[in-house]
Design a protein around this motif. Structure first.
Motif, PDB file in Angstrom:
ATOM      1  N   PRO A 213       0.800  -1.235   0.000  1.00 53.78           N
ATOM      2  CA  PRO A 213       0.000   0.000   0.000  1.00 53.78           C
ATOM      3  C   PRO A 213       0.831   1.282   0.000  1.00 53.78           C
ATOM      4  O   PRO A 213       0.273   2.370  -0.177  1.00 53.78           O
ATOM      5  CB  PRO A 213      -0.809  -0.117   1.304  1.00 53.78           C
ATOM      6  N   LEU A 214       2.148   1.179   0.212  1.00 58.10           N
ATOM      7  CA  LEU A 214       2.990   2.378   0.201  1.00 58.10           C
ATOM      8  C   LEU A 214       3.451   2.760  -1.196  1.00 58.10           C
ATOM      9  O   LEU A 214       3.901   3.889  -1.420  1.00 58.10           O
ATOM     10  CB  LEU A 214       4.225   2.171   1.092  1.00 58.10           C
ATOM     11  N   LEU A 215       3.360   1.836  -2.152  1.00 57.25           N
ATOM     12  CA  LEU A 215       3.932   2.081  -3.476  1.00 57.25           C
ATOM     13  C   LEU A 215       3.292   3.284  -4.161  1.00 57.25           C
ATOM     14  O   LEU A 215       3.992   4.126  -4.729  1.00 57.25           O
ATOM     15  CB  LEU A 215       3.784   0.830  -4.352  1.00 57.25           C
ATOM     16  N   ALA A 216       1.962   3.372  -4.125  1.00 58.12           N
ATOM     17  CA  ALA A 216       1.285   4.493  -4.785  1.00 58.12           C
ATOM     18  C   ALA A 216       1.605   5.825  -4.109  1.00 58.12           C
ATOM     19  O   ALA A 216       1.992   6.790  -4.792  1.00 58.12           O
ATOM     20  CB  ALA A 216      -0.225   4.250  -4.833  1.00 58.12           C
ATOM     21  N   LYS A 407       9.895  10.730   4.226  1.00 57.73           N
ATOM     22  CA  LYS A 407      10.277   9.724   5.220  1.00 57.73           C
ATOM     23  C   LYS A 407      11.119   8.620   4.597  1.00 57.73           C
ATOM     24  O   LYS A 407      12.061   8.113   5.223  1.00 57.73           O
ATOM     25  CB  LYS A 407       9.018   9.134   5.871  1.00 57.73           C
ATOM     26  N   LEU A 408      10.782   8.248   3.360  1.00 53.86           N
ATOM     27  CA  LEU A 408      11.585   7.237   2.670  1.00 53.86           C
ATOM     28  C   LEU A 408      12.996   7.754   2.420  1.00 53.86           C
ATOM     29  O   LEU A 408      13.980   7.017   2.613  1.00 53.86           O
ATOM     30  CB  LEU A 408      10.921   6.845   1.348  1.00 53.86           C
ATOM     31  N   ASP A 409      13.117   9.003   2.000  1.00 57.54           N
ATOM     32  CA  ASP A 409      14.450   9.592   1.768  1.00 57.54           C
ATOM     33  C   ASP A 409      15.283   9.557   3.044  1.00 57.54           C
ATOM     34  O   ASP A 409      16.500   9.304   3.002  1.00 57.54           O
ATOM     35  CB  ASP A 409      14.312  11.028   1.260  1.00 57.54           C
ATOM     36  N   ALA A 410      14.641   9.810   4.184  1.00 50.74           N
ATOM     37  CA  ALA A 410      15.371   9.796   5.453  1.00 50.74           C
ATOM     38  C   ALA A 410      15.875   8.389   5.768  1.00 50.74           C
ATOM     39  O   ALA A 410      17.006   8.217   6.251  1.00 50.74           O
ATOM     40  CB  ALA A 410      14.472  10.308   6.572  1.00 50.74           C
ATOM     41  N   ILE A 411      15.064   7.373   5.488  1.00 49.25           N
ATOM     42  CA  ILE A 411      15.481   5.993   5.753  1.00 49.25           C
ATOM     43  C   ILE A 411      16.582   5.573   4.786  1.00 49.25           C
ATOM     44  O   ILE A 411      17.517   4.846   5.165  1.00 49.25           O
ATOM     45  CB  ILE A 411      14.270   5.054   5.669  1.00 49.25           C
ATOM     46  N   LYS A 412      16.526   6.033   3.553  1.00 50.03           N
ATOM     47  CA  LYS A 412      17.537   5.656   2.558  1.00 50.03           C
ATOM     48  C   LYS A 412      18.928   6.128   2.948  1.00 50.03           C
ATOM     49  O   LYS A 412      19.921   5.576   2.500  1.00 50.03           O
ATOM     50  CB  LYS A 412      17.148   6.204   1.180  1.00 50.03           C
ATOM     51  N   ARG A 428      14.290  -0.701  -2.441  1.00 53.03           N
ATOM     52  CA  ARG A 428      13.212  -1.626  -2.100  1.00 53.03           C
ATOM     53  C   ARG A 428      13.322  -2.066  -0.641  1.00 53.03           C
ATOM     54  O   ARG A 428      12.323  -2.166   0.064  1.00 53.03           O
ATOM     55  CB  ARG A 428      13.219  -2.842  -3.026  1.00 53.03           C
ATOM     56  N   PHE A 429      14.532  -2.350  -0.189  1.00 53.52           N
ATOM     57  CA  PHE A 429      14.710  -2.662   1.233  1.00 53.52           C
ATOM     58  C   PHE A 429      14.264  -1.479   2.091  1.00 53.52           C
ATOM     59  O   PHE A 429      13.676  -1.658   3.163  1.00 53.52           O
ATOM     60  CB  PHE A 429      16.168  -2.996   1.529  1.00 53.52           C
ATOM     61  N   ALA A 430      14.546  -0.267   1.623  1.00 53.33           N
ATOM     62  CA  ALA A 430      14.174   0.934   2.381  1.00 53.33           C
ATOM     63  C   ALA A 430      12.660   1.088   2.469  1.00 53.33           C
ATOM     64  O   ALA A 430      12.129   1.531   3.495  1.00 53.33           O
ATOM     65  CB  ALA A 430      14.796   2.175   1.747  1.00 53.33           C
ATOM     66  N   ILE A 431      11.936   0.727   1.405  1.00 57.60           N
ATOM     67  CA  ILE A 431      10.476   0.802   1.430  1.00 57.60           C
ATOM     68  C   ILE A 431       9.921  -0.174   2.464  1.00 57.60           C
ATOM     69  O   ILE A 431       8.989   0.143   3.215  1.00 57.60           O
ATOM     70  CB  ILE A 431       9.891   0.513   0.031  1.00 57.60           C
ATOM     71  N   VAL A 432      10.512  -1.377   2.525  1.00 53.40           N
ATOM     72  CA  VAL A 432      10.096  -2.345   3.546  1.00 53.40           C
ATOM     73  C   VAL A 432      10.403  -1.796   4.936  1.00 53.40           C
ATOM     74  O   VAL A 432       9.583  -1.918   5.865  1.00 53.40           O
ATOM     75  CB  VAL A 432      10.808  -3.697   3.323  1.00 53.40           C
ATOM     76  N   ALA A 433      11.576  -1.184   5.097  1.00 56.13           N
ATOM     77  CA  ALA A 433      11.927  -0.585   6.387  1.00 56.13           C
ATOM     78  C   ALA A 433      10.926   0.498   6.777  1.00 56.13           C
ATOM     79  O   ALA A 433      10.513   0.595   7.941  1.00 56.13           O
ATOM     80  CB  ALA A 433      13.346  -0.010   6.326  1.00 56.13           C
ATOM     81  N   LEU A 434      10.511   1.302   5.808  1.00 55.65           N
ATOM     82  CA  LEU A 434       9.526   2.354   6.078  1.00 55.65           C
ATOM     83  C   LEU A 434       8.214   1.748   6.538  1.00 55.65           C
ATOM     84  O   LEU A 434       7.587   2.234   7.494  1.00 55.65           O
ATOM     85  CB  LEU A 434       9.310   3.202   4.827  1.00 55.65           C
ATOM     86  N   ALA A 435       7.773   0.668   5.887  1.00 56.32           N
ATOM     87  CA  ALA A 435       6.530   0.007   6.292  1.00 56.32           C
ATOM     88  C   ALA A 435       6.636  -0.482   7.735  1.00 56.32           C
ATOM     89  O   ALA A 435       5.693  -0.337   8.530  1.00 56.32           O
ATOM     90  CB  ALA A 435       6.226  -1.158   5.357  1.00 56.32           C
ATOM     91  N   THR A 453      14.575  -0.828  10.350  1.00 66.39           N
ATOM     92  CA  THR A 453      15.540  -0.209   9.439  1.00 66.39           C
ATOM     93  C   THR A 453      16.901  -0.890   9.555  1.00 66.39           C
ATOM     94  O   THR A 453      17.527  -1.212   8.535  1.00 66.39           O
ATOM     95  CB  THR A 453      15.679   1.291   9.753  1.00 66.39           C
ATOM     96  N   ALA A 454      17.359  -1.129  10.787  1.00 65.96           N
ATOM     97  CA  ALA A 454      18.658  -1.772  10.977  1.00 65.96           C
ATOM     98  C   ALA A 454      18.677  -3.170  10.359  1.00 65.96           C
ATOM     99  O   ALA A 454      19.670  -3.580   9.741  1.00 65.96           O
ATOM    100  CB  ALA A 454      18.980  -1.845  12.468  1.00 65.96           C
ATOM    101  N   SER A 455      17.577  -3.901  10.509  1.00 63.82           N
ATOM    102  CA  SER A 455      17.512  -5.255   9.942  1.00 63.82           C
ATOM    103  C   SER A 455      17.565  -5.223   8.420  1.00 63.82           C
ATOM    104  O   SER A 455      18.248  -6.042   7.791  1.00 63.82           O
ATOM    105  CB  SER A 455      16.229  -5.953  10.399  1.00 63.82           C
ATOM    106  N   MET A 456      16.838  -4.271   7.809  1.00 61.41           N
ATOM    107  CA  MET A 456      16.826  -4.200   6.348  1.00 61.41           C
ATOM    108  C   MET A 456      18.193  -3.751   5.809  1.00 61.41           C
ATOM    109  O   MET A 456      18.641  -4.234   4.762  1.00 61.41           O
ATOM    110  CB  MET A 456      15.730  -3.254   5.867  1.00 61.41           C
ATOM    111  N   VAL A 457      18.870  -2.862   6.508  1.00 63.68           N
ATOM    112  CA  VAL A 457      20.215  -2.456   6.090  1.00 63.68           C
ATOM    113  C   VAL A 457      21.155  -3.659   6.132  1.00 63.68           C
ATOM    114  O   VAL A 457      21.941  -3.891   5.213  1.00 63.68           O
ATOM    115  CB  VAL A 457      20.744  -1.315   6.982  1.00 63.68           C
ATOM    116  N   ALA A 458      21.058  -4.455   7.203  1.00 68.93           N
ATOM    117  CA  ALA A 458      21.921  -5.630   7.335  1.00 68.93           C
ATOM    118  C   ALA A 458      21.645  -6.650   6.223  1.00 68.93           C
ATOM    119  O   ALA A 458      22.579  -7.224   5.646  1.00 68.93           O
ATOM    120  CB  ALA A 458      21.723  -6.273   8.704  1.00 68.93           C
ATOM    121  N   LEU A 459      20.360  -6.877   5.917  1.00 73.08           N
ATOM    122  CA  LEU A 459      20.027  -7.818   4.839  1.00 73.08           C
ATOM    123  C   LEU A 459      20.520  -7.308   3.492  1.00 73.08           C
ATOM    124  O   LEU A 459      20.994  -8.093   2.654  1.00 73.08           O
ATOM    125  CB  LEU A 459      18.512  -8.054   4.797  1.00 73.08           C
TER     126      LEU A 459
END
Length: 582
Positions: A213-216, A407-412, A428-435, A453-459
């Motif tokens: 639901p975040l894609l749009a 918010k996505l830019d901040a996570i990236k 794409r990992f960042a979008i999952v982190a945002l969710a 966020t930390a988990s997605m960065v590690a993956l």
């Protein structure tokens, strides 16, 4: 025959009527002394043998109301009828029926109504579509022919509208895309949500389910996803089922890769702005699996012609994909002699599912990884269908969807700066982190802020380390050449020395140098070894590792005298350098 329209009369004593007409009775009624059962009746006349007109009363089906006319917001397309009825188990159901079905054979309408449980007189079944066509209610409702977002305040699934708006999902069948609900949201939180802390793969799965639901709102015009790779029975399928449980029954919302390409297109269209969960990549058809990945990730189906040869409307969608299997996409495509493209690798990112305890890092008080997997699977089929809709509900209620790109830019910024293909994967990992972070913020997931966020960065860093440096195409080209030399170096390359024995299907020559051998490819031999890549792209990959050992000025080849005395330009390849640096 002209048929007069009569008001719907849910009364015990029917009012006078003008024949011929249709009437719907919600309760048993009496007409001219005749007891009528509830349902849709046709009141007409017929001429008897003596030429006299006599009334006829024919029961067609159970109470079926045509409540509204549906149409697109433009009021220029997608017209239909909103039908409401109680089925054989007394469940109140509705179906927004596309008007175009009235132009075809009645079976297309009757098949849906029979499947949904409407009681119909089999002998008079053909009259039911006639009754529907005869009704012209004044109410108008917007028809939504796609699931997902319709504006910023309404999200539609085949089961429900989330948010505000008068649109209703309209489709030519009763297919619901396997969306479903059971149990409670609290039960899901306790059974699945509570297992997320300390388990990056489970976070990836659930985060992927919520990221659709975040894609749009993030202005992402295409989706993509992740493929969990490891040996059998380690828990990767459990991760996929837990992700699926955000929207439906964990096992039923998860499909198999062995579905046809057309079937996957159909279900992808029903999962717009949501999740497509697929298990067992090894069961996919190797001839088409690469095309399916492109199609699903890019969100567009094939152009097809209708019965009249006119082009049908192309199916479109935008979703996140979560897959699992014991083989990679590259291995699966190789079964059909096909080579994976970098675009396919980027669209379906392979993530190792081998963790400390199968797919898990933290057993959360369970005695073993298998016990945790069993508990999660039970939860995914007991409490399901709540987390996804609740996440959307909270997104709408926040009123902050316009802030999501920032918010996505901040996570990236937490991800390593990686241009090119890795940047797309990082996003794409960042979008999952945002969710995950948004779900934690609204209390949907019991995790601490920042863990997702930390988990997605590690993956992502694990993926990047396993992938190696350089463009994906370079690695594929160099590997293809190394494999070709390994398979055919002793059979399809002839010694450059005079009087050497000729070889069949010659791909080139070899000559000895201090460090070993150089392989002197002919143009056709090099093209065969790197089939699927343009020659200029092959040369660029070779140059990236300085694998061309000799060349003439301004050329990629060098002129060489062959054993028969002729002179030809050949590609001098040093096999020792067919490894990217890094």
């Amino acid at each position: 025959m002209s048929v007069a329209l009569a008001k719907l009369v849910p009364a015990s004593n029917a009012s006078p009527l003008e024949r011929p007409c249709y009437r719907t009775y919600d309760h048993p009624a009496t007409l001219d002394g005749l007891k009528l059962r509830s349902g849709v009746w046709f009141h007409g006349t017929k001429i008897d043998g003596e030429g006299n007109e006599k009334p006829i009363n024919e029961w067609l089906c159970g109470p079926l109301h045509v409540e509204a006319i549906t149409r697109s917001e433009s009021k220029a397309a997608d017209y239909g009828r909103l039908l409401r009825f109680r089925n054989l188990d007394d469940r109140l159901l509705s179906w927004a029926m596309p008007g175009e079905l009235l132009a075809g054979r009645p079976e297309s309408i009757l098949a849906v109504l029979f499947a949904m449980g409407l009681e119909i007189d089999y002998q008079r079944r053909a009259q039911v579509p006639r009754y529907i066509a005869s009704q012209h209610p004044k109410q108008r409702i917007t028809a939504a022919t796609a699931t997902g977002w319709h504006g910023s305040e309404l999200f539609i699934t085949p089961l429900e509208n989330i948010g505000s708006g008068d649109a209703i999902y309209q489709a030519d069948s009763s297919a619901d895309g396997d969306y479903g609900k059971a149990g409670t949201l609290d039960g899901w939180r306790e059974g699945i949500g509570a297992m997320l802390p300390g388990n990056p793969l489970l976070q990836l799965g659930v985060g992927t389910a919520l990221a659709g639901p975040l894609l749009a709102p993030l202005n992402q015009h295409a989706g993509g996803g992740f493929h969990l790779l490891w040996d059998s029975s380690n828990g990767k399928t459990t991760v996929v089922q837990c992700a699926a449980s955000a929207w439906g029954h964990g096992a039923h919302f998860t499909l198999k890769w062995n579905a046809t390409a057309n079937g996957l297109e159909g279900i992808a269209a029903l999962r717009n702005d949501c999740l497509l969960a697929l298990d067992e990549l090894g069961q996919a058809d190797p001839r088409y699996v690469g095309d399916v990945v492109y199609s699903v990730a890019d969100g567009i189906g094939k152009q097809r012609a209708g019965r009249s040869s006119a082009a049908r409307r192309v199916r479109r969608w935008r979703l996140m994909l979560l897959s699992s299997g014991e083989v990679t996409l590259e291995t699966k495509m190789a079964e059909a002699g096909k080579r994976i493209r970098a675009g396919q690798e980027v669209r379906l990112v392979t993530v190792s599912a081998g963790r400390t305890f199968g797919a898990w890092d933290d057993l959360r008080d369970h005695p073993s990884g298998a016990d945790l997997s069993d508990a999660l699977k039970r939860a995914s089929v007991t409490h399901y269908g709540h987390a996804g809709p609740e996440f959307v509900r909270q997104l709408i209620a926040s009123g902050d969807m316009d802030k999501l790109p920032a918010k996505l830019d901040a996570i990236k910024t937490h991800f390593p700066v990686t241009p090119g293909q890795p940047a797309r994967v990082a996003e794409r990992f960042a979008i999952v982190a945002l969710a995950l972070e948004l779900a934690v913020e609204v209390g949907l997931l019991p995790m601490i802020t920042g863990e997702g966020t930390a988990s997605m960065v590690a993956l992502f860093e694990d993926w990047q380390a396993g992938r190696g440096e350089g463009p994906s195409e370079d690695r594929q080209i160099l590997k293809s050449l190394a494999d070709f030399i390994d398979r055919h170096g002793g059979s399809r390359f002839q010694s450059i020395e005079s009087c050497s024995d000729e070889v069949r299907d010659r791909a080139g020559y070899w000559e000895s140098v201090t460090a070993g051998r150089l392989y002197l490819f002919t143009r056709s031999g090099l093209e065969e070894a790197t089939k699927g890549f343009e020659l200029a792209r092959v040369v660029r990959a070779l140059d990236s590792v300085r694998a061309i050992a000799k060349r003439d000025t301004g050329k990629h080849q060098a002129l060489k005298r062959l054993p028969d005395g002729s002179r030809h330009r050949l590609y001098f390849i040093d096999p020792a350098r067919l490894e990217p640096e890094g």
